[in-house]
Design an enzyme around this catalytic site. Structure first.
Site, mmCIF file in Angstrom:
data_model
loop_
_atom_site.group_PDB
_atom_site.id
_atom_site.type_symbol
_atom_site.label_atom_id
_atom_site.label_comp_id
_atom_site.label_asym_id
_atom_site.label_seq_id
_atom_site.Cartn_x
_atom_site.Cartn_y
_atom_site.Cartn_z
ATOM 1 N N GLU A 198 0.879 -1.176 0.000
ATOM 2 C CA GLU A 198 0.000 0.000 0.000
ATOM 3 C C GLU A 198 0.911 1.219 0.000
ATOM 4 O OE1 GLU A 198 -3.330 0.036 -0.100
ATOM 5 O OE2 GLU A 198 -3.559 -2.131 -0.082
ATOM 6 N N CYS A 239 -2.204 9.690 2.231
ATOM 7 C CA CYS A 239 -1.693 9.064 1.001
ATOM 8 C C CYS A 239 -2.565 9.396 -0.211
ATOM 9 C CB CYS A 239 -1.593 7.556 1.181
ATOM 10 S SG CYS A 239 -3.156 6.803 1.661
HETATM 11 P P1 NAD Z 1 7.188 5.465 7.820
HETATM 12 O O1 NAD Z 1 8.435 6.270 7.769
HETATM 13 O O2 NAD Z 1 6.438 5.354 9.100
HETATM 14 O O3 NAD Z 1 7.556 4.041 7.235
HETATM 15 C C1 NAD Z 1 6.587 3.010 7.123
HETATM 16 C C2 NAD Z 1 7.106 1.779 7.838
HETATM 17 O O4 NAD Z 1 8.270 1.319 7.165
HETATM 18 C C3 NAD Z 1 7.488 2.052 9.289
HETATM 19 O O5 NAD Z 1 6.952 1.039 10.099
HETATM 20 C C4 NAD Z 1 8.989 2.060 9.255
HETATM 21 O O6 NAD Z 1 9.574 1.625 10.453
HETATM 22 C C5 NAD Z 1 9.295 1.103 8.120
HETATM 23 N N1 NAD Z 1 10.586 1.378 7.492
HETATM 24 C C6 NAD Z 1 11.161 2.600 7.285
HETATM 25 N N2 NAD Z 1 12.355 2.459 6.655
HETATM 26 C C7 NAD Z 1 12.525 1.122 6.470
HETATM 27 C C8 NAD Z 1 13.545 0.334 5.882
HETATM 28 N N3 NAD Z 1 14.644 0.893 5.382
HETATM 29 N N4 NAD Z 1 13.388 -1.004 5.850
HETATM 30 C C9 NAD Z 1 12.274 -1.583 6.358
HETATM 31 N N5 NAD Z 1 11.274 -0.896 6.931
HETATM 32 C C10 NAD Z 1 11.386 0.447 6.987
HETATM 33 O O7 NAD Z 1 6.110 6.018 6.792
HETATM 34 P P2 NAD Z 1 6.347 6.660 5.385
HETATM 35 O O8 NAD Z 1 6.902 5.656 4.457
HETATM 36 O O9 NAD Z 1 6.966 7.990 5.503
HETATM 37 O O10 NAD Z 1 4.792 6.872 5.037
HETATM 38 C C11 NAD Z 1 4.407 7.813 4.118
HETATM 39 C C12 NAD Z 1 4.239 7.149 2.759
HETATM 40 O O11 NAD Z 1 3.296 6.105 2.864
HETATM 41 C C13 NAD Z 1 3.707 8.089 1.716
HETATM 42 O O12 NAD Z 1 4.309 7.809 0.500
HETATM 43 C C14 NAD Z 1 2.226 7.739 1.677
HETATM 44 O O13 NAD Z 1 1.612 8.069 0.447
HETATM 45 C C15 NAD Z 1 2.263 6.275 1.915
HETATM 46 N N6 NAD Z 1 1.029 5.800 2.491
HETATM 47 C C16 NAD Z 1 0.273 4.939 1.778
HETATM 48 C C17 NAD Z 1 -0.940 4.514 2.295
HETATM 49 C C18 NAD Z 1 -1.815 3.575 1.537
HETATM 50 O O14 NAD Z 1 -2.758 3.073 2.125
HETATM 51 N N7 NAD Z 1 -1.550 3.301 0.286
HETATM 52 C C19 NAD Z 1 -1.357 4.961 3.539
HETATM 53 C C20 NAD Z 1 -0.529 5.827 4.237
HETATM 54 C C21 NAD Z 1 0.663 6.243 3.715
#
Ligand code: NAD
Length: 463
Positions: free
Chosen positions: A214, A248
């Site tokens: 997602e 998102c």
């Molecule tokens: P985040 O930084 O919280 O990361 C998401 C998860 O990935 C966390 O649990 C984090 O610990 C883990 N993570 C981070 N770096 C990692 C790595 N190198 N290896 C493994 N795991 C790792 O959140 P984010 O990514 O900044 O979230 C924002 C993004 O998510 C945006 O692009 C947004 O559009 C997308 N998003 C999508 C949805 C959806 O339903 N499609 C919903 C919310 C957010």
């Protein structure tokens, strides 16, 4: 050697044993767990709202309507349909299989890994869990370290509600996520950015683990000359300011027909003014940016010279409180960072287009978005958007609210993700459909066996 129960390995081993013992196959067990979760969410509602306020300054209305309320609706929908979805389904047997009955047996994958982000830290951790439980899986949850209050609360709530051999939280940052990904799971659902999505998929590939990704990206919002400008402006502003744009599916940028762009900008400015009484910084209804790194990233996207566009409304920031005003940016360069990376904050670039053809070409020249919004009263143009663009989903004449139904599937396509969850799609996402044929030993089709002297001709006639 015994593995300590509180390590990732230990939790996984206990969940495997629990799953293997078969308790989760029982739909009554699943229903009971869902009810326990519903009860925990209801009892802890005030604490959840408080945690979301502490992490994001989320107003109670937003926290309830887009997190707690959606979780409750998801559970209720699952409870209503669990029995019928989990039941084996008889399918018509093909003539070449007769006499026989053919069946689809929905069976859980096993142990699921759910990795969640910070922007909807409760919903995006718990909604996939609800689907996983309904389908009969055990689960390990990894909340986002960037929303520490909600993550801690979720961990407590999960520990109080479920036995760790059924559902457990493993808290931590990227290293913890990577330690989890080094283990073999039966299914992984990851929500977050597409860079990490690729890391998750690579890790899953080592074990051929199915993944649901997602992800996000830039969701366009196209406003046509035949739109109801004031309604469009009000809804776009609401969608961009919800969670301070950290959504998102937030409208990432606007492509406005050049004939209505001045009126649209004016109306959007007025609606920002009205929504927050001219003072978003002092409004209880406006969120803050999650952390300093994201605050600085967004500040860097604000215009620094005329090539970066003109600020029409907003532009104010406060580093101490991580406040960024709802900001309209007119005509930023299409090659600049603002039009390249996902904004994920309260900055709204607005670009003029000459025609719908130009908007469609603009969208189709970029990665497939998670959501696409189109404002127009013209039915033929609405149909063109549906036919000529691809996105995870979207709305005609609105923004965001396609997500609010617990029965509609949700997910991206291409760069914005793969797989769907929520509602029936969520049950299916965590379910393997096992197909079995049943027949008796009484009757046999002799010509399937060698020697095949007449088999070819007879089979050709039969098929
Ligand atoms: P985040 O930084 O919280 O990361 C998401 C998860 O990935 C966390 O649990 C984090 O610990 C883990 N993570 C981070 N770096 C990692 C790595 N190198 N290896 C493994 N795991 C790792 O959140 P984010 O990514 O900044 O979230 C924002 C993004 O998510 C945006 O692009 C947004 O559009 C997308 N998003 C999508 C949805 C959806 O339903 N499609 C919903 C919310 C957010």
């Amino acid at each position: 050697m015994t593995i300590p129960a509180n390590t990732i390995c230990g939790i996984l081993q206990r969940q495997r044993a629990f799953f293997g013992a078969g308790a989760t196959r029982d739909v009554a067990f699943r229903a009971c767990q869902l009810k326990a979760l519903l009860n925990a969410v209801t009892t802890n509602e005030a604490a959840i709202l408080q945690a979301l306020k502490a992490d994001l300054n989320k107003p109670d209305f937003e926290a309830y309507s887009s997190e707690v309320g959606l979780v409750r609706a998801e559970i209720k929908n699952m409870l209503q349909h669990l029995n019928s979805w989990a039941r084996p389904r008889r399918m018509p047997a093909h003539i070449t299989q007769l006499p026989a009955s053919t069946w689809v047996y929905p069976e859980p994958y096993g142990v699921a890994l759910i990795i969640a982000p910070w922007n909807y830290p409760f919903l995006l951790l718990i909604a996939p869990l609800i689907n996983a439980i309904t389908a009969g899986n055990c689960a390990i949850l990894k909340p986002s370290e960037l929303a520490p209050c909600t993550s801690a609360l979720s961990a407590r709530l999960i520990a109080e509600t479920f036995a760790p051999e059924f559902v457990a939280v493993v808290a931590g940052g990227p290293e913890t996520a990577q330690a989890l990904l080094a283990e073999k799971f039966d299914i992984i659902l990851y929500t977050g950015n597409s860079r990490v999505g690729r890391i998750v998929m690579q890790a899953a590939a080592k074990n051929l683990t199915p993944v649901i990704l997602e992800l996000g990206g830039k969701s366009p919002c196209i406003v046509d000359a035949e739109a109801d400008i004031d309604t469009a402006a009000r809804r776009i502003v609401w969608g961009k300011c919800f969670n301070a744009g950290q959504v998102c599916i937030a409208p990432d940028y606007v492509l406005a027909d050049e004939r209505i762009k001045p009126a649209l900008l004016q109306s959007m400015s007025r609606h920002i003014q009205q929504a927050y009484n001219g003072q978003p910084e002092h409004s209880p209804d406006y969120c803050r940016i999650i952390n300093t790194a994201h605050f600085e990233r967004l500040c860097a996207l604000l215009p620094h010279n005329s090539r970066d566009g003109t600020i029409i409304a907003g532009g104010e920031t406060n580093a101490a409180t991580r406040y960024i005003a709802p900001t309209l940016i007119d005509e930023p360069s299409p090659d600049g960072a603002l039009m390249h990376e996902e904004v994920f904050g309260p900055l709204l670039p607005v670009l003029a287009v000459k025609s719908l053809d130009e908007s469609i070409a603009f969208v189709n020249a970029r990665p497939k978005p998670l959501a696409l919004y189109f404002f127009s009263r013209n039915r033929a143009r609405q149909e063109r958007i549906l036919r000529e663009t691809s996105s995870g989903g979207g709305c005609i004449n609105d923004v965001l609210i396609h997500f609010s139904s617990p029965t509609l599937p949700f997910g991206g396509v291409g760069e914005s993700g793969m797989g769907k969850y929520r509602g029936r799609a969520g049950f299916d996402a965590f379910t393997h459909e096992k197909v079995f044929l049943k027949r008796s030993s009484l009757f046999d089709i002799w010509f399937r066996y060698a020697p095949y002297k007449h088999s070819y001709k007879l089979t050709k006639r039969l098929m």
